[in-house]
Design an enzyme around this catalytic site. Structure first.
Site, PDB file in Angstrom:
ATOM      1  CG  ASP A 456      28.268  43.496  25.262  1.00 56.36           C
ATOM      2  OD1 ASP A 456      27.079  43.410  25.270  1.00 56.36           O
ATOM      3  OD2 ASP A 456      28.931  42.815  24.522  1.00 56.36           O
ATOM      4  CD  GLU A 459      32.294  44.132  19.584  1.00 55.56           C
ATOM      5  OE1 GLU A 459      32.191  43.317  20.156  1.00 55.56           O
ATOM      6  OE2 GLU A 459      31.513  45.213  19.710  1.00 55.56           O
ATOM      7  CG  ASP A1327      43.995  51.161  56.843  1.00 52.43           C
ATOM      8  OD1 ASP A1327      44.788  50.035  56.899  1.00 52.43           O
ATOM      9  OD2 ASP A1327      42.852  50.909  56.411  1.00 52.43           O
ATOM     10  CD  GLU A1330      49.992  48.358  53.780  1.00 49.81           C
ATOM     11  OE1 GLU A1330      49.507  48.092  54.796  1.00 49.81           O
ATOM     12  OE2 GLU A1330      49.379  49.285  53.078  1.00 49.81           O
ATOM     13  CG  ASP A1425      41.882  44.580  55.181  1.00 42.08           C
ATOM     14  OD1 ASP A1425      41.875  45.253  56.444  1.00 42.08           O
ATOM     15  OD2 ASP A1425      42.056  45.178  54.081  1.00 42.08           O
TER      16      ASP A1425
END
Length: 1743
Positions: A456, A459, A1327, A1330, A1425
């Site tokens: 919100d 602008e 963990d 990657e 997960d």
């Protein structure tokens, strides 16, 4: 070729052109004093004409002369792609100064439907940062032509060629170009103009009587001509014959447009350039598609986002929200999304929760989410500056990253918005700000589990004008001309225009503020939730719809705003922002009951349907009113929820084709001029018409029905009017809804939210046209995964109705859960002759004929959706571009499309590109996935010279055939080397001899010549080389590259193969819906990614290996040893296409010949897994979200109290100090080290977690992991040598350890060893390896190069390879991350287990999320997960079995699921199954309910306990399977076909599995199921529980499966060693051993028992183990000791022995010749206690 022509037919501008004299025809005037009241003196000073005679409102008295503007200089520069005009300014006074004297007008012929006209002076000027690509190809058949004048004043026209209609004509005059005033005008050939915004326009069709609309983003409720929240400088227009076009003026400065009665239009802006795009349609929906394709199409919203939503500004506390939710539920009003407005914040501070009024909100949000609702909340772009340093991360981090908009002096812009202190404004155009914003959002979700964000005040709004210090007096803040924006100055209610953003001056970028904010918002929403998510923005610009929805702002609670809401909704659909709607019942002012009732009726059909009102006004959610609002709202919403599949499909049509969702009637009936003025009715899609009541006290409306058949939605009554307006009754609680003939509306039975409705039967409404025909489409998916169309995991069906027959044609069927839905009620409207029968799939069914003629079928739940599958018929027409003939024996892919290899794998086929690549194009065959562009059969390489043959192989030298390039840098000469490595292993290596990346896994090639190889290799000798690998014994071809398309280049390598079978298993890591691959053009990408299971998404690891079954049951395996981003496509030939973007092609073939032999050969090559510690085979418990040590203690204690076996307890990332590796939180876990010692004394083990991201934010000398990493230089590097920097869990940026570096291995081992001095863990869990990154690439972004953005990207999730990870061009010790990315976890694994063993002195255990080929040597793996749902329960078996194929046998899924709240029945069934995963761990995610088994009470406790006690009983058997893997490569968990490869029924079984060769698990995988169908291959099988023999052999039979029972069976011919169970393995290992002997048809069996201390390193190599073989035949069992070096075995006894399958009941049983007591059960099982030492040979006999 046909080229556009520029016609030179104009002799001069003005009267000679037929333009009436504006002096006497004032409608043709262009205002020369647009800034205010005309002044004659000023008018003459400007060189303009003054005339006061005509005083109709709006008529300019001061107007431009016809020769004002520019003249052509020289000859236009023309080419195939357009024309450029050089123009000079005519001699005239200046309007506002700094006029451009020389300009270029460039005409670009971009596509057949799109034209660009760009007017600039060639100087560096602000241009909107939206790129609309100009394709390089010349247009072939454009719909337009461009004309221009040759007289004194230049003008141009855009003309529709087919009709000659002029759609843009700048000869109206007044062309002005200067630094701060640009103007262009046009004459129209029509006055039906729609669009421009955002304003509160009184009608959809523009009033052409001098109406001016200004655009400058402003915090402005609707108020006449006021400029409102967003800027959309785009319009569409209808031409006299109904053709349509669109025009985009791509400019973001303050601007305005005046509509004139000529008809014409004058456009003015105060900066940038004039950049016009024309879209030629020719129909309105085509225009919408062309415009959205250019600027960006919107998204498919989450399915739940199409549900009803409730919000208010003014909730006082959580109880106020609870009251709304509860009364809505009590009234049974559908409700999907509940909001919290700014009230929930702590003093209006972004990213906070009020501790006073909403401390319980996070828990309440979890509660409503468990009931199927979603929660949305709000963020503003203004950050408070008043909080003490270090207490408000949003401010502190913003300062650190320097993300603020700046004053000209470099200090931050300062305003006031909602917080009590001054605020800074985030500059979202800055890369740092995007990172910052995404980081704040992701962290905010750790505080509150919202599902959607609402941005919100963007602008941006400001409660002071400009800045707290005011705005400087200059021409930027106070330009010479200000468009008619609200407020005296541009800074009114916003920021000073001369303030500076990263992108440039706010003067230029102001209207883009919300646009810049939108992308990082939805990116962060998806990152934080892992789901598609939803973002809602108040401010928008062209293209915002790509990322956000929009609501129409702070509207008023009155009847005029109700009516105008339709106009705003339709306009934003034109603007390609289809997910739009206003605040139902209004935001400002107290609403009233009748208005709110009517507004809920229409609001039920807004695409975005939300009730929202403002602070201090009465509550207005529908349930607060009572009757009749409740029943009326409920009925309307139930209709909405009924047609949600249709609604949802419209968004799919938008994404694919650009169609609007809500559309005006003229979009479907453009030649019907009556429809041009309709803006009190609208259509959803092409067929669902809404005709609401919009005026107070109205119960009859006038509704227009275009020329078509129309039916009442409610009862199917046909409307008699066609092309007419008729009166319709509209009682207070009724809204008129109609369906257009010729269309099918897919439906679904509604419910109180979409989570529930999505479980209900589907249906459809068939509305027939005059020919009694209809068409429709149904798109459906999981409703929440990211990018559903690109990931391919969706259901799509077309519906064709004609000749009294409906065909439901499945186009894409990859959304598995669709199979669980039924097709229920079908309504057919408009059948002219009442039918006598209705058949579904040829079977008669009951039906009802209503008086209206609306035909209904009864709901038939036995008809499941997948039964509706029909084969698609070919297209009647299509393009065929012939290629060369196929090789002998290979069917022609032109007519046999299953043999095609895609030549445009990157996207939708394009004939031009296809031909440029030298490929074949044919679109006749359009079965889903079939390539239209495919390789010719001669594409590839040919043999040169004579092959070099020796005893160990053969070498082929190949050269590339003369064909065009695909992606560049092709290898012209290559070597294909065949190595005969062993009798059962073959290698084929394809390279060009240049130094290239090769995977650092050495598979030895023995020097010996294979004596009796199982294979032979053949090759073609023709013009295109191919090779075949053949099994010698059968002649079966197991690999045949003659399928074609062999491509080798620097960044694109492809090889394909024909397969002799379609039973393929493997490749990963993905969430595959079945163990056996679907060969229907399914593509799986492999590139390690932090990715929860989501259809075709590439997940944590990369395993480019598969096994195949041959027709006779022989098996083989194929490893493609490559670590780059890659993908594989399965084709129905059957065949396979493999693509990678780096390295070489290196293939290994393993010839078996049975599946377990293949597993052994593969694991021998890449590395076999370890024997895990015995305790690691026990049950393990973890959760992310333990608040402190007491929380862990509670889990351990209640598990012990319930006597549930429990061996390993975990601590997740919570135990760390601020997510820093190798630390313990001093606040929440100071007592954890002592507690770990305590539980270890009770026989438990403790495991904890490490991530590879090391925080950089700790003071020097305080964090050894960072300091030592710097000293040893262990980090991954950017190309400039500085460390790669991202964000993971720590609050500060992180560096990534480069485990491929020798220093890093030493560093990592050292840190782990030292960490154990702090905490006595037993296992380490690695963990996020990657590696995961919470920013894409790097905090500095990734460089624009072909490494980061390669010419081809496999179908990996994310728009680029760096998505959620590190930049590919970053550097590791091993090489580029581009090559080594998928090896990151592999490199980390070895030093991790090395350090574990070094630190503990024991075998230890390491668990890794990311894996590669060979990772199993060092680590176990869990399946990531997963989700707490039934589909993930089922798919866990597939993942477990795949990783056993990949030689990573210690594997399992998170029991009960990791993501979302689980539920009791699911968790009970999951514990039953999980008790038999090799790796058995319950683990769930942060913020979800606790789910360890003891938390549930009964019956979960007793069911879990029983299953785990069975596991612990057979642990010696499971442990022995790991010995067999280590020694022989056998799988531990295996598919049934591994033991029964010739049984083709077994090939498809993936809902049962075996542990080892003999223990079969048949779990319940579906909700509310108490009977399962289980397949029993041809063998003797026995019930584990009581020894009952199963009667079925080679058959499927139904088995009872009560809630607390799992079916377990033992295969005859095998012996299962056992041990009496206990609550942990330390205790169970002290108990007596035993065995279960299951006899085969010959009453024989064999078995093996391996046993050792369970924790020493290298148990087989050190020889300190016990091994016994068990042989049973001729009524005698021999326990033969093979190795007896484990001394403690002497302390154990051999206890209960169960013998199952004795055909004749024995009269005596003897152990070592002595008779003993025995028991014969009813099943025939013989049971006795052997009572002999377990470490000594013994004999059992019976007679």
């Amino acid at each position: 070729m046909a080229f556009l022509k520029v016609l030179l037919g104009f002799l001069c501008l003005g009267f000679a052109l037929g333009i009436p004299d504006p002096l006497t025809n004032p409608e043709y005037r262009v205002d020369c004093e647009p800034e205010g009241v005309a002044d004659a003196s000023k008018c003459f000073e400007r060189g303009c004409v003054y005339d006061e005679i005509y005083d109709a409102p709006g008529t300019p008295w001061c107007f431009f002369p016809v020769d004002y503007g520019y003249s052509l200089v020289g000859t236009p520069n023309t080419n195939d792609k357009g024309i450029a005009f050089n123009l000079v300014r005519n001699s005239a006074p200046s309007l506002f100064g700094n006029d451009w004297q020389s300009i270029t007008l460039e005409v670009e012929y971009q596509t057949n439907e799109r034209l660009r006209v760009k007017i600039s002076d060639g100087k560096p000027r602000w241009e909107v940062p939206i790129t609309i690509e100009n394709p390089p190809e010349a247009t072939s058949d454009p719909l337009y032509e461009v004309r221009h004048t040759v007289g004194s004043t230049f003008a141009f026209q855009v003309v529709r060629k087919s009709t000659g209609t002029v759609i843009f004509d700048s000869s109206l005059g007044g062309l002005t170009l200067s630094d701060q005033f640009l103007q262009i005008s046009t004459l129209f050939s029509m006055d039906a103009v729609f669009g421009f915004g955002e304003n509160e326009q009184p009608s959809l069709r523009h009033d052409m009587n001098w109406k001016t609309w200004a655009f400058w983003g402003r915090d402005q409720p609707p108020d006449g001509a006021a400029n409102m929240y967003g800027t959309q400088p785009y319009y569409t227009a209808l031409e006299p014959n109904g053709d349509a076009h669109g025009v985009l003026i791509l400019n973001s400065n303050a601007q305005e447009v005046t509509m004139t009665p000529a008809p014409g239009m004058v456009y003015r802006t105060i900066g940038g350039i004039l950049d016009l795009y024309f879209f030629l349609g020719p129909n309105p929906e085509a225009v919408a598609g062309q415009f959205s394709a250019a600027v960006g199409r919107s998204f498919i919203p989450p399915y739940w986002a199409l549900g009803f939503q409730i919000c208010r500004y003014g909730y006082e506390n959580t109880d106020a929200i609870r009251a709304v939710v509860d009364r809505t539920a009590a009234a049974e009003i559908p409700h999907d999304v509940q909001y919290g407005d700014i009230d929930i914040m702590d003093r209006a501070l972004d990213f906070t929760i009020s501790p006073t009024n909403f401390p319980d909100l996070p828990d309440y949000v979890k509660e409503i989410k468990s009931r199927g609702l979603k929660f949305a909340t709000i963020l503003d772009p203004c950050i408070s500056t008043g909080e003490p340093e270090g207490t408000y991360p949003a401010y502190d981090e913003g300062n650190r990253l320097d993300v603020w908009m700046k004053r000209p002096d470099g200090t931050p812009s300062v305003g006031f918005v909602w917080p009590e202190d001054p605020t800074y404004f985030v500059d979202y155009s800055s890369p740092n700000a995007k990172i910052y914003w995404e980081q704040q959002i992701v962290e905010f979700r750790n505080l509150l589990e919202w599902d959607a964000l609402w941005i919100d005040m963007n602008e941006p709004a400001n409660f002071v004008n400009g800045d707290v210090n005011g705005c400087s007096e200059n021409s930027i803040n106070f330009p010479p001309y200000k468009p008619r924006t609200y407020g005296y100055t541009l800074d009114d209610k916003t920021v000073c225009p001369d303030h500076v953003q990263y992108a440039g001056l706010h003067y230029d970028a102001h209207n883009l503020y919300g646009w810049y904010q939108s992308e990082p918002t939805i990116t962060a929403v998806q990152q934080a939730t892992g789901k598609r998510g939803f973002a809602l923005s108040r401010s928008t610009f062209i293209g915002s719809g790509k990322w956000v929805a929009h609501w129409l702002g702070d509207n008023f609670s009155n009847w005029p705003n109700l009516k105008k809401s339709i106009i705003g909704m339709l306009q934003f659909n034109l603007f390609a922002i289809p997910m739009v709607g206003p605040d139902i019942c209004g935001f400002i002012g107290d609403t009233e009951e009748q208005l709110c009732l009517r507004w809920h009726q229409i609001g039920a059909f807004y695409p975005f349907s939300r009730n929202h009102n403002g602070l201090g006004y009465i509550e207005q959610d529908p349930a607060v009113w009572g009757e009749p609002v409740i029943s009326s709202t409920k009925e309307a919403l139930m209709i909405r929820y009924t047609i949600l599949p249709y609604f949802y499909t419209q968004f799919y049509n938008h994404v694919m084709y650009g169609n609007t969702v809500a559309r005006p009637l003229f979009h479907e009936f453009p030649t019907d001029t009556n429809s041009w003025n309709i803006d009190e009715q609208f259509l959803i899609g092409p067929a669902f018409m809404v005709s609401p009541v919009l005026y107070q006290d109205t119960t009859v409306i006038e509704a227009y029905f275009p020329d078509a058949r129309w039916y009442s939605y409610y009862d199917g009554t046909e409307i008699t009017a066609r092309g007419q307006t008729i009166s319709l009754s509209a009682p207070l609680t009724f809204i008129n809804l109609h369906i257009r003939g010729g269309y099918v509306i897919p439906t679904q039975e509604p419910a109180v939210n979409t989570e529930r409705s999505r479980l209900n039967p589907m249906g459809m409404i068939v509305a027939l046209d005059d020919n009694e025909a209809a068409t429709g489409l149904l798109f459906y998916d999981d409703g929440d995964s990211i990018d559903p169309v690109n990931n391919g995991n969706y259901f799509l069906a077309s519906i064709q109705v004609s000749s009294s027959q409906l065909e439901f044609i499945v186009e894409n069927n990859t959304y598995e859960e669709m199979a669980s839905l039924t097709m229920g009620q079908i309504r057919i409207m408009g059948v002219k002759a009442t039918p006598s029968t209705v058949q579904v799939n040829g079977a008669n069914i009951d039906f009802t004929v209503l008086q209206s003629g609306d035909q209904k079928s009864v709901d038939n739940p036995s008809i499941r959706r997948n039964f509706y599958h029909q084969s698609r018929s070919g297209r009647a027409t299509g393009k065929k571009l012939q290629g060369s003939a196929p090789p002998q024996g290979i069917p022609d892919p032109l007519t046999n499309p299953e043999y095609r290899v895609d030549c445009q794998p990157e996207g939708v086929a394009d004939a031009t590109i296809c031909l440029e690549r030298g490929c074949v194009y044919d679109e006749i065959y359009d079965a889903p996935g079939t390539p239209w562009c495919f390789f010719p059969v001669d594409y590839g390489y040919r043999l040169t010279g004579t092959p070099n043959v020796n005893d160990k192989g053969i070498v082929f030298n190949l050269v590339r055939n003369s064909v065009p390039s695909l992606f560049g840098n092709e290898w012209q000469s290559i070597t294909l080397e065949v190595q005969y490595q062993t009798d059962d292993r073959l290698r084929v290596k394809i390279s060009d001899g240049q130094p290239r990346w090769e995977v650092p896994i050495a598979i030895d090639n023995p020097s010996e010549v294979p004596a009796n190889p199982l294979y032979e290799v053949s090759h073609t000798a023709g013009s295109t080389f191919s090779f075949q690998v053949v099994r010698k014994s059968t002649g079966t071809v197991i690999f045949d590259s003659s399928l074609g398309g062999l491509t080798l280049s620097d960044q694109f390598l492809q090889i394909s193969t024909l397969l002799s079978m379609d039973a393929i298993f493997g490749f990963g890591e993905n969430e595959q819906p079945s163990l056996r691959h679907d060969m229907n053009w399914k593509t799986w990408a492999l590139w390690a990614r932090d990715q929860a299971p989501s259809g075709a998404a590439n997940m944590y690891g990369t395993q480019p290996y598969y096994t195949g079954l041959e027709p006779n049951g022989d098996a083989h395996g194929v490893l493609i040893l490559n670590s780059n981003a890659q993908e594989v496509t399965m084709t129905p030939a059957p065949g396979m296409v493999y693509r990678t973007i780096g390295g070489i092609l290196d293939l290994y073939f393993f010839l078996g010949p049975n599946p377990e032999a293949v597993a052994g050969q593969f694991s021998a090559a890449v590395g076999r897994s370890f024997i895990p510690p015995y305790w690691a085979l026990g049950f393990q418990i973890c959760r992310w979200g333990y608040e402190n040590t007491s929380a862990i203690r509670a889990v351990v204690d209640r598990t012990a109290a319930a006597e549930i076996p429990h061996d390993v307890q975990y601590g997740d990332i919570d135990i760390m100090d601020r997510a820093l590796d190798f630390t313990i939180s001093p606040i929440n876990f100071p007592d954890l080290p002592d507690y770990v010692k305590e539980i270890k004394s009770r026989g438990l083990k403790f495991a904890t977690i490490l991530d590879p991201g090391i925080s950089t934010g700790e003071p020097e000398g305080t964090y050894p992991a960072y300091d030592e990493g710097n000293r040893l230089d262990v980090w991954m590097k950017r190309p400039d040598g500085t460390p790669s920097t991202g964000f993971v869990w720590p609050e500060d940026p992180t560096y990534f350890v480069d485990y491929s570096s020798p220093n890093a291995k030493l560093y990592w081992e050292q840190q782990i060893v030292e960490f154990r001095n702090l905490l006595e863990w037993d296992a380490i869990w690695i963990d996020m390896n990657e590696p995961a990154n919470f920013v894409n690439g790097d905090v500095n972004g990734c460089s624009e190069n072909t490494i980061n953005f390669p010419p081809y990207k496999p179908r990996t999730f994310g728009s680029a390879l760096d998505d959620k990870t590190v930049c590919p061009d970053h550097v590791q010790y091993a090489g580029l991350h581009y090559d080594a990315h998928s090896l990151y976890g592999w490199y980390q694994s070895e030093p991790t287990i090395t350090a574990v063993q070094q630190a503990t002195g024991k075998r230890g255990f390491a668990l890794s999320r990311s894996t590669f080929i060979g990772s199993g040597k060092w680590v176990a793996h869990w399946l990531g997960d997963n989700f707490s749902d039934w589909p993930n329960l089922k798919k866990s078996i597939i993942g477990m079995l795949q990783f056993n194929l990949f030689a990573i046998p210690m594997v399992g899924a998170d029991i009960c699921g990791f993501i979302f709240d689980t539920e009791e029945q699911l968790c009970l069934r999951w514990h039953q199954l999980g008790a038999f995963y090799p790796f058995s761990r319950n683990h769930n995610g942060l913020g979800y309910i606790e789910q360890d088994p003891a938390i549930w009470g009964e019956p979960v406790i007793s069911s879990t306990k029983e299953a785990l006690m069975i596991r612990y009983t057979i642990l010696p058997y499971i442990y022995t399977q790991f010995y067999n893997h280590l020694m022989y490569g056998n799988t531990v968990a295996r598919p049934l076909f591994h033991e029964f490869p010739t049984d083709t029924n077994a090939w498809n079984i993936d809902e049962q599995f075996l542990l080892g060769p003999a223990f079969m698990v048949s779990p319940v995988l579906y909700k509310d199921t108490t009977v399962i169908d289980a397949y029993f291959p041809d063998a003797r099988w026995y019930n584990y529980y009581d020894g009952t023999e199963i009667a079925a052999r080679g058959q499927t039979m139904s088995l009872s499966a009560p809630l607390t029972y799992i079916n377990l069976h033992i295969r005859g011919g095998h012996v299962i060693p056992t041990q009496e169970p206990a609550v942990n393995t330390e205790k169970s290992r002290q108990n007596p051993m035993g065995m279960i002997v299951a006899l085969d048809d010959n009453e024989a069996a064999t078995g093996l028992l391996f046993y050792d201390d369970g924790d020493s390193i290298g148990p087989v190599n050190n020889g300190n183990y016990f091994l016994a073989s068990i042989q049973v035949s001729s009524s005698q069992l021999e326990f033969v000791v093979e190795n007896n070096a484990y001394e403690e075995m002497a302390a154990l006894t051999m206890g209960q022995i169960r013998i199952i399958g004795i055909k004749a009941t024995p009269s005596s049983v003897q152990v070592n010749g002595a008779s003993i007591d025995f028991t014969v059960l009813e099943s025939g099982e013989v049971t006795f206690n052997a009572g002999v030492p377990a470490n000594q040979p013994f004999t059992v006999s019976w007679m």
